[in-house]
Design a protein around this motif. Structure first.
Motif, PDB file in Angstrom:
ATOM      1  N   PRO A 254       2.434   1.942  -8.592  1.00  0.00           N
ATOM      2  CA  PRO A 254       2.375   3.087  -7.809  1.00  0.00           C
ATOM      3  C   PRO A 254       3.884   3.532  -7.794  1.00  0.00           C
ATOM      4  O   PRO A 254       4.842   2.648  -8.087  1.00  0.00           O
TER       5      PRO A 254
ATOM      6  N   ASP B 177      -5.374  -1.513   4.701  1.00  0.00           N
ATOM      7  CA  ASP B 177      -4.777  -0.871   3.520  1.00  0.00           C
ATOM      8  C   ASP B 177      -3.407  -1.532   3.260  1.00  0.00           C
ATOM      9  O   ASP B 177      -3.198  -1.777   2.025  1.00  0.00           O
ATOM     10  N   ASP B 178      -2.557  -1.784   4.290  1.00  0.00           N
ATOM     11  CA  ASP B 178      -1.249  -2.446   4.053  1.00  0.00           C
ATOM     12  C   ASP B 178      -1.393  -3.630   3.413  1.00  0.00           C
ATOM     13  O   ASP B 178      -0.407  -3.951   2.443  1.00  0.00           O
TER      14      ASP B 178
ATOM     15  N   ALA C  46      -4.632   9.275  -8.241  1.00  0.00           N
ATOM     16  CA  ALA C  46      -4.172  10.212  -7.107  1.00  0.00           C
ATOM     17  C   ALA C  46      -2.826  10.621  -7.665  1.00  0.00           C
ATOM     18  O   ALA C  46      -2.666  11.778  -7.385  1.00  0.00           O
ATOM     19  N   GLU C  47      -2.037   9.675  -7.851  1.00  0.00           N
ATOM     20  CA  GLU C  47      -0.530  10.144  -8.116  1.00  0.00           C
ATOM     21  C   GLU C  47      -0.457  10.795  -9.423  1.00  0.00           C
ATOM     22  O   GLU C  47       0.263  11.784  -9.483  1.00  0.00           O
TER      23      GLU C  47
ATOM     24  N   TRP D  55      -8.606  -0.189  -5.526  1.00  0.00           N
ATOM     25  CA  TRP D  55      -7.624   0.320  -4.845  1.00  0.00           C
ATOM     26  C   TRP D  55      -6.412   0.913  -5.761  1.00  0.00           C
ATOM     27  O   TRP D  55      -6.014   1.798  -5.644  1.00  0.00           O
ATOM     28  N   LEU D  56      -6.229  -0.038  -6.741  1.00  0.00           N
ATOM     29  CA  LEU D  56      -4.946   0.314  -7.453  1.00  0.00           C
ATOM     30  C   LEU D  56      -5.294   1.485  -8.735  1.00  0.00           C
ATOM     31  O   LEU D  56      -4.417   2.391  -8.757  1.00  0.00           O
TER      32      LEU D  56
ATOM     33  N   ASN E 208      -7.677   4.035  -8.205  1.00  0.00           N
ATOM     34  CA  ASN E 208      -7.633   5.012  -7.301  1.00  0.00           C
ATOM     35  C   ASN E 208      -6.336   5.623  -7.064  1.00  0.00           C
ATOM     36  O   ASN E 208      -5.927   6.864  -7.095  1.00  0.00           O
ATOM     37  N   ARG E 209      -5.287   4.742  -6.670  1.00  0.00           N
ATOM     38  CA  ARG E 209      -4.135   5.007  -6.148  1.00  0.00           C
ATOM     39  C   ARG E 209      -3.440   5.732  -7.542  1.00  0.00           C
ATOM     40  O   ARG E 209      -2.625   6.633  -7.238  1.00  0.00           O
TER      41      ARG E 209
ATOM     42  N   GLU F  49      -2.450  -3.402  -0.374  1.00  0.00           N
ATOM     43  CA  GLU F  49      -1.301  -2.917  -0.930  1.00  0.00           C
ATOM     44  C   GLU F  49      -0.377  -3.841  -1.417  1.00  0.00           C
ATOM     45  O   GLU F  49      -0.174  -4.311  -2.789  1.00  0.00           O
TER      46      GLU F  49
END
Length: 443
Positions: free
Chosen positions: A135, A3-4, A222-223, A215-216, A218-219, A7
């Motif tokens: 994000p 994940d890191d 979520a925020e 990933w982006l 969804n991130r 990102e």
């Protein structure tokens, strides 16, 4: 890829893909906003403008900006950046080029108002647009990089505008008229290119891999849900929100100082000593070189330490002192150093402000809220130039007005310090957290 790593790879790719072009757009926007300060070295004499007429006209830009800012930002939310940002750029480029045909004080006032109306929504629109790509914990750094377009526009624009003023052929038009035509035309060209470059959001980014795109999206989603669960606002409710109005007044103080200095900078520097218009125009780049360096260092140190309050308060107060001193010293060198300190303080403190509204606003409310903050703040773009023009005609110098502008930027620092101190940890956590580190709001 863990994940890191995912990102880091995604954010790096997004940053390199969209930020350089957005900086170019801001460079062109700010150049067309402040090139009147360079034109004034010749235009005021050609058209018989007093300092009061120039200061009043330079500031009227902000009235048009104020009236059309929120509607423009809501239109951006409705139509998307790919349509609305190019529309703004092409419109203001046409209006900016039209300054070549200004012939008296009334036409000058009208054109400055129209330029403000045309540009309304650009800066807060881009801030809102960045929130669609980055994000929360990356947003401050992305916004800071974007705002580098401001000092870059003067750093490059000063020698560019000065060169046009000095070497433009005196055929058909005067030198300052050529400057408006060339720089306005540049905005039109970049606006056309923007239509092909910008995308509505990461879901349309074909240059991201499927893994990065998922990933982006969804991130960010979520925020958005997290902020809505913390308490969402409607558009009308946002316009009366106490935090929004408080931030609006705070940035008004900063922008009063910013444009009070920027639109008079060539004339103020010329007053430091015996120099030509060309020399004064070129020296205008120096304070913004200092400001650009200060912006980067302050933003990076703030992200690294996780501290925001003193990274806004201290530059604002030091910058205010620089402005207050720049016109009272008898030494041209000390005056130049003081105005460099003033410009650096204004912009180094300004750069950490803009992610704050996005910490508690989402969707159309974010578009309206950021638009309102910027529109009220940009009324300072009327007050600052007007104060300098009035003081120059009434007192014969800028000492009193620069002291007032210095106090305004210091007040901005105090207000934001109080906001970050008193605001709940939940409200400011996203803006206060540095990349990869937990939030720390204290000093």
């Amino acid at each position: 890829m863990n994940d890191d790593q995912l990102e880091r790879a995604t954010i790096s790719k997004v940053g390199w893909r969209i930020l350089p072009f957005l900086i170019l757009c801001y460079f062109v926007a700010f150049l067309d906003r402040v090139n009147v300060g360079f034109a004034a070295l010749h235009m005021n004499g050609d058209l018989g403008f007093t300092a009061y007429i120039y200061g009043f006209g330079a500031g009227i830009f902000s009235i048009g900006y104020f009236l059309f800012e929120v509607p423009s930002n809501l239109a951006l939310h409705r139509f998307g950046a790919r349509v609305w940002i190019p529309r703004i750029m092409i419109t203001w480029g046409i209006v900016s080029a039209g300054f070549a045909f200004v012939y008296n004080d009334t036409s000058f006032y009208v054109m400055r108002f129209l330029l403000g109306a045309a540009e309304a929504g650009f800066f807060p629109g881009i801030v809102f647009y960045l929130g669609r790509w980055f994000p929360a914990r990356h947003l401050s750094s992305a916004t800071a990089i974007f705002i580098l377009g401001l000092p870059i526009s003067v750093l490059i624009g000063a020698p560019l505008s000065t060169a046009v003023l000095e070497f433009a052929p005196q055929i058909w038009f005067r030198n300052w008229q050529w400057m408006f035509l060339i720089e306005g035309g540049l905005a039109v060209v970049v606006g056309i290119v923007a239509y092909g470059v910008l995308r509505r959001g990461p879901e349309e980014a074909e240059w991201l891999t499927d893994e990065e795109r998922v990933w982006l999206v969804n991130r960010l989603e979520a925020e958005r849900r997290e902020k809505e669960q913390a308490g969402s606002y409607g558009v009308l409710e946002t316009l009366w929100n106490g935090k929004v109005l408080f931030l609006s007044f705070a940035i008004f103080c900063n922008i009063t100082a910013l444009f009070g200095v920027t639109l008079w900078m060539p004339q103020i520097i010329k007053g430091f000593g015996d120099m030509t218009n060309a020399q004064a125009g070129l020296l205008t780049a120096v304070p913004y070189l200092c400001a650009g360096i200060a912006m980067v260092l302050n933003a990076r140190h703030s992200d690294r330490t996780g501290e925001r309050r003193f990274h806004i308060l201290l530059p604002a107060c030091i910058g205010g002192l620089g402005l207050a001193l720049c016109t009272v010293t008898q030494s041209p060198l000390l005056a130049m150093i003081a105005i460099c300190v003033g410009a650096a303080g204004i912009l180094a403190s300004n750069i950490l402000f803009w992610p704050l509204p996005s910490t508690f606003l989402t969707g159309a409310a974010a578009a309206a809220g950021i638009g309102l903050v910027n529109s009220i703040g940009n009324l300072g773009g009327f007050v600052g130039p007007y104060i300098n023009g009035w003081a120059r005609d009434y007192f014969g110098n800028y000492a009193a007005s620069m002291a007032v502008l210095g106090a305004m930027v210091a007040l901005y620092g105090v207000l934001i310090f109080a906001f970050l101190t008193l605001a709940g940890r939940r409200d400011v956590a996203l803006a206060s957290a540095p990349m990869g580190q937990p939030m720390r709001s204290g000093g």
